[in-house]
Design a protein around this motif. Structure first.
Motif, mmCIF file in Angstrom:
data_model
loop_
_atom_site.group_PDB
_atom_site.id
_atom_site.type_symbol
_atom_site.label_atom_id
_atom_site.label_comp_id
_atom_site.label_asym_id
_atom_site.label_seq_id
_atom_site.Cartn_x
_atom_site.Cartn_y
_atom_site.Cartn_z
ATOM 1 N N PRO B 303 49.336 81.643 -28.064
ATOM 2 C CA PRO B 303 49.063 82.029 -26.672
ATOM 3 C C PRO B 303 47.632 82.524 -26.463
ATOM 4 C CG PRO B 303 51.171 82.914 -27.380
ATOM 5 C CD PRO B 303 50.539 82.319 -28.582
ATOM 6 N N TYR B 304 47.092 83.227 -27.462
ATOM 7 C CA TYR B 304 45.730 83.737 -27.298
ATOM 8 C C TYR B 304 44.717 82.602 -27.338
ATOM 9 C CZ TYR B 304 47.863 88.271 -27.909
ATOM 10 O OH TYR B 304 48.654 89.378 -27.747
ATOM 11 N N GLU B 306 45.398 79.600 -26.479
ATOM 12 C CA GLU B 306 45.586 78.873 -25.216
ATOM 13 C C GLU B 306 44.814 79.565 -24.093
ATOM 14 O OE1 GLU B 306 49.599 77.391 -24.186
ATOM 15 O OE2 GLU B 306 49.229 78.407 -22.279
ATOM 16 N N ALA B 307 44.863 80.890 -24.070
ATOM 17 C CA ALA B 307 44.107 81.631 -23.055
ATOM 18 C C ALA B 307 42.611 81.373 -23.223
ATOM 19 C CB ALA B 307 44.406 83.125 -23.148
ATOM 20 N N LYS B 310 41.819 78.005 -21.835
ATOM 21 C CA LYS B 310 41.803 78.038 -20.365
ATOM 22 C C LYS B 310 40.479 78.621 -19.885
ATOM 23 C CE LYS B 310 46.747 78.442 -19.509
ATOM 24 N NZ LYS B 310 47.829 79.362 -19.110
ATOM 25 N N GLY B 311 40.061 79.710 -20.556
ATOM 26 C CA GLY B 311 38.770 80.296 -20.200
ATOM 27 C C GLY B 311 37.648 79.288 -20.372
ATOM 28 N N PHE B 314 37.623 76.949 -17.436
ATOM 29 C CA PHE B 314 37.023 77.542 -16.239
ATOM 30 C C PHE B 314 35.502 77.560 -16.379
ATOM 31 C CE2 PHE B 314 41.152 78.067 -15.286
ATOM 32 C CZ PHE B 314 41.797 79.255 -15.589
ATOM 33 N N ARG B 345 50.115 70.664 -17.313
ATOM 34 C CA ARG B 345 51.031 71.721 -16.883
ATOM 35 C C ARG B 345 50.343 72.895 -16.194
ATOM 36 N NH1 ARG B 345 50.745 75.396 -21.400
ATOM 37 N NH2 ARG B 345 50.079 74.319 -23.289
ATOM 38 N N MET B 346 49.052 72.840 -15.988
ATOM 39 C CA MET B 346 48.356 73.937 -15.279
ATOM 40 C C MET B 346 48.362 73.629 -13.784
ATOM 41 S SD MET B 346 45.218 74.635 -17.884
ATOM 42 C CE MET B 346 44.466 75.907 -16.900
ATOM 43 N N ARG B 348 48.094 75.476 -11.161
ATOM 44 C CA ARG B 348 47.172 76.167 -10.260
ATOM 45 C C ARG B 348 45.720 75.737 -10.479
ATOM 46 N NH1 ARG B 348 49.511 82.232 -10.913
ATOM 47 N NH2 ARG B 348 49.595 81.601 -13.087
ATOM 48 N N VAL B 351 43.827 74.084 -7.494
ATOM 49 C CA VAL B 351 43.510 75.044 -6.430
ATOM 50 C C VAL B 351 42.268 75.839 -6.826
ATOM 51 C CG1 VAL B 351 44.342 77.050 -5.162
ATOM 52 C CG2 VAL B 351 45.926 75.209 -5.742
ATOM 53 N N LEU B 352 42.268 76.299 -8.064
ATOM 54 C CA LEU B 352 41.122 77.078 -8.544
ATOM 55 C C LEU B 352 39.845 76.248 -8.504
ATOM 56 C CD1 LEU B 352 40.242 79.757 -9.827
ATOM 57 C CD2 LEU B 352 40.778 78.784 -12.055
ATOM 58 N N VAL B 355 38.575 75.805 -4.894
ATOM 59 C CA VAL B 355 37.957 77.007 -4.338
ATOM 60 C C VAL B 355 36.592 77.255 -4.976
ATOM 61 C CG1 VAL B 355 38.227 79.482 -4.021
ATOM 62 C CG2 VAL B 355 40.193 77.992 -3.770
ATOM 63 N N MET B 356 36.481 77.006 -6.268
ATOM 64 C CA MET B 356 35.175 77.181 -6.933
ATOM 65 C C MET B 356 34.135 76.237 -6.350
ATOM 66 S SD MET B 356 36.374 77.670 -10.881
ATOM 67 C CE MET B 356 34.778 77.768 -11.658
ATOM 68 N N ALA B 359 33.253 77.406 -2.862
ATOM 69 C CA ALA B 359 32.449 78.632 -2.917
ATOM 70 C C ALA B 359 30.991 78.308 -3.202
ATOM 71 C CB ALA B 359 33.001 79.567 -3.990
#
Lengths: 109, 647
Positions: B303-304, B306-307, B310-311, B314, B345-346, B348, B351-352, B355-356, B359
């Protein structure tokens, strides 16, 4: 009879929890709409717009990052971020709609 | 000095023990009846056996290519491009490398990664390193504009969003300025010529990641990468923001497809929430089940980790948003397609991303949007107008240019045909590449949105290219089980050679106008060093190295064949009186007129203005008393309007 009562009680509890979560979502949505109305009344799109958009990006990004992390702490943070995303989404959408309208109605050069 | 002992206990100080003289009596005493140096040969032989023979072919191809470079004449390129000037040795080198690679793929067991990698890297070096070595200066006029922005940032330490569009999407330029400074170089002119080699080497990693996420068939993975490099003729890999953004885009998709694939399809009730109708949800789920039957085993991450991935996603998208205008939109469409069709499977993430993008567009690029916002409405939602402005009218082109355009179209149609045939062949083998088909089709709706200055067709092709190459490679190696036979080797080699030849023809088809001599660079440098700030610099067209100095924003650039983004649109130049009026009417402190070899080449290729007209204009400037020639060399003539107060 007692089995039926137990079954009814259990479903009512679930029903109440479901209703409570939906009620909270509606409240958060109304908060977002209220914020939008406030921005319209005060005409502070230019000042508040960037703040709203950045806040939404940060909240959404963070909620996505912590969504799969183990532990009750991350779960709690994720829940709060998901709740915050609702009014922020509404505010952000309103801000971007305002910006698009401003561009489309810009006078021809 | 350290001493060692040999087998006889005798001490010695050299690296090797002294060779003993062995007579028949000695051999009985020492027990050794062979010279000691024979033990080295089996070791060398064993080492040589480990090296793949194909690597020798790679070296031969590179040596042949290197030998051919000195025979390429880049000063007299015709309408048919650089291929007409390439010696036979160059084509032999390319053919040898292609054949070697195809034969490598036809082996029953996988060769080492080094052999495959060596072939692909050699291909990149041959295809893209040729012009970097034989040309005096970097290719393409736009390279110099980008160098100018980087130089501006180096000189001023910041951007000025009011200058032009590049300062509103400064990611690539800031990164280049940082790299130039860290490398201790004066200007990107020192390395911009090698950008094509650099970016294509950079693309290899993400491409392999993408293809390995789609299949475990090693032949398919590597042939897809090979096809990518032999069909990427769009020329968007030069020193530019789009080349950098494309790398980030490939890396983004590679990570999504490798680590964030959905392993289970959602139930019908879940799909019904957004599809509304149950029958639609049921049919959609059937389609998904058919299109993604058995995804290969995906790498498991904690999980870490994976996080962290994801970072990284982004961050990559943030870099793309800050670097290029078009890439975020296409990537958003691709990711949205993957999410809608339950591949990623992400949920959201789109959407992110949206918006980026919004912006950046509305807040960071605000100065550009306020002054040029309506440019986004150009041909907005006008499909036919966009298609029309994106295709070359070959009836007006020179024979060579028309030939190049036809080869480009043929190459594209060939690739699409191979892709469709490959998809069909894989389908018959039970491989349903729904995600690949979706990703290939995802950029196409951009045609409806805008024409992007006539370049949308190339960009759509570029973003669909990895997926088309994967499907095309699937025609030759549809599955992992495969038998070596002439029937399978021959088509692979033939198509590989055909694509390579087509690539060289198209990619270097416009070299007549894309390469600039050192004399032109020297003249341009003189012009910008001597022209006072605020001057207007008039050219026949913009095919000239310009705007590459840090103070480029202080000059007004005007072309007699107007670029739609430049100033004084609609001002028509027919003779020197119009030039004089332009300079005096708008009160420029000085006015220069530049004629160059590269501008003439562009004029001859494009046919917008005729060469006799340019010659006549130049002659009239030479004989006019109002203009004086301030500089000339073998390729450039610069004239200046005589103003009051000029000595």
């Amino acid at each position: 009879m007692s089995a039926a009562r137990e079954f009814f009680k259990k479903n009512l509890r679930i029903n109440i929890r479901w209703r409570r979560s939906r009620f909270v979502m509606v409240l958060l949505g109304l908060a977002g709409l209220a914020g939008t109305a406030l921005l319209m009344l005060t005409a502070s799109w230019e000042q508040a717009g960037p703040v709203v958009v950045v806040a939404f990006i940060a909240a959404l990004g963070l909620s996505e990052l912590v969504s799969n992390l183990p532990g009750p702490g991350f779960k709690r943070v994720g829940n709060w971020l998901n709740r915050a995303n609702i009014p922020l989404f509404i505010l952000c959408a309103a801000t971007l709609v305002y910006e698009v309208i401003a561009i489309l109605t810009m006078p021809e050069k | 000095m350290l001493s060692r002992e040999d087998l006889n206990g005798q001490k010695y100080t050299g690296l090797l023990p002294p060779q003993p003289y062995l007579s028949a009596q000695d051999s009985d005493l020492t027990g050794h009846n062979e010279p000691l140096n024979r033990e080295f040969w089996p070791a060398i032989k064993a080492g040589l056996q480990k090296i793949d023979f194909s690597l020798f072919l790679v070296v031969c191809a590179l040596v042949t290519w290197g030998f051919s470079l000195s025979y390429i004449d880049n000063r007299h390129i015709t309408d048919y491009g650089l291929i007409a000037n390439l010696p036979a040795a160059f084509l032999v080198a390319l053919g040898l490398l292609t054949a070697s690679f195809c034969l490598l793929l036809c082996r029953p067991t996988p060769p080492g990664t080094l052999a495959l990698l060596a072939h692909v890297i050699a291909l990149i070096v041959i295809l893209h390193g040729t012009t970097a070595i034989i040309y005096d200066t970097p290719r393409y006029a736009w390279t110099y504009k980008h160098i100018g922005v980087v130089s501006y940032i180096q000189a001023n330490g910041a951007v000025d969003p009011t200058i032009d569009i590049y300062h509103n999407w400064p990611g690539f330029f800031a990164l280049s300025a940082l790299f130039t400074r860290l490398a201790g170089l004066g200007s990107p002119l020192d390395y911009a010529a090698w950008s094509q080699v650099f970016y294509n080497l950079l693309y290899l990693g993400p491409l392999l990641l993408i293809f390995k996420a789609l299949t475990r068939n090693w032949r398919l993975v590597w042939l897809s990468a090979w096809f990518f490099y032999t069909t990427n003729w769009t020329g968007q890999d030069y020193f530019s923001p789009q080349a950098t953004a494309y790398f980030f885009h490939l890396a983004f998709l590679g990570i999504c497809l490798t680590y964030f694939r959905k392993t289970e399809l959602p139930p019908v009730e879940s799909l019904k929430r957004w599809l509304i109708f149950k029958s639609l949800a049921v049919r959609f789920q059937k389609l998904l089940r058919w299109g993604q039957p058995n995804p290969d085993e995906l790498p498991q991450v904690s999980p870490y980790r994976e996080a962290a991935l994801k970072g990284l996603l982004f961050l990559l998208f943030g870099c793309i948003v800050a670097t290029h205008q078009l890439t975020p939109y296409i990537l958003l469409m691709e990711v949205a397609t993957l999410v809608i069709f339950q591949v990623c499977r992400m949920r959201r993430l789109p959407v992110l991303m949206a918006v980026m993008m919004a912006a950046w567009l509305f807040y960071m690029a605000d100065p550009f949007l306020k002054s040029n916002g309506l440019v986004f409405k150009h041909h907005f939602l006008n499909l036919f107008a966009n298609l029309d402005s994106n295709t070359v009218n070959i009836s007006n082109a020179t024979p060579g240019h028309a030939f190049i355009s036809l080869v480009a179209r043929g190459l594209t149609l060939l690739l699409i045909g191979l892709a469709l045939a490959g998809a069909w062949r894989r389908l018959r083998r039970g491989y349903r590449d729904l995600p690949v088909l979706l990703l290939a089709a995802a950029p196409v709706p951009m045609f409806v949105v805008q024409d992007y200055g006539g370049e949308m067709i190339y960009r759509v092709y570029l973003f669909a290219l990895p997926w088309l190459c994967f499907l095309a490679a699937g025609l030759f190696f549809p599955g992992p089980t495969w038998r070596v036979s002439l029937k399978t080797i021959a088509p692979t080699v033939l198509v590989g050679l055909l694509l390579a030849a087509g690539f060289v023809t198209v990619y270097y088809g416009n070299e007549r106008m894309n390469n600039y001599s050192q004399a032109e660079m020297t003249a341009a440098d003189y012009l910008y060093r001597t022209a006072p700030p605020g001057s207007i610099l008039v050219k026949v067209n913009f095919n000239f190295p310009y705007k590459f100095r840090p103070d480029y924003n202080r000059y007004t650039e005007f072309a007699m064949v107007n670029d739609p983004n430049e100033i004084h649109q609609g001002y028509v130049i027919t003779d020197l009186v119009d030039i004089e009026n332009l300079i005096t009417e708008f009160k420029y402190p000085a006015g220069y007129v530049v004629f160059s070899r590269s501008q003439r080449e562009y004029a001859a290729l494009s046919g917008v203005v005729s060469l006799p007209w340019i010659d006549q204009l130049e002659e009239s400037l030479k004989t006019s008393e109002k203009f004086v020639e301030v500089y000339h060399n073998q390729d450039v003539q610069i004239f200046k309007l005589v103003m009051e107060g000029d000595v």
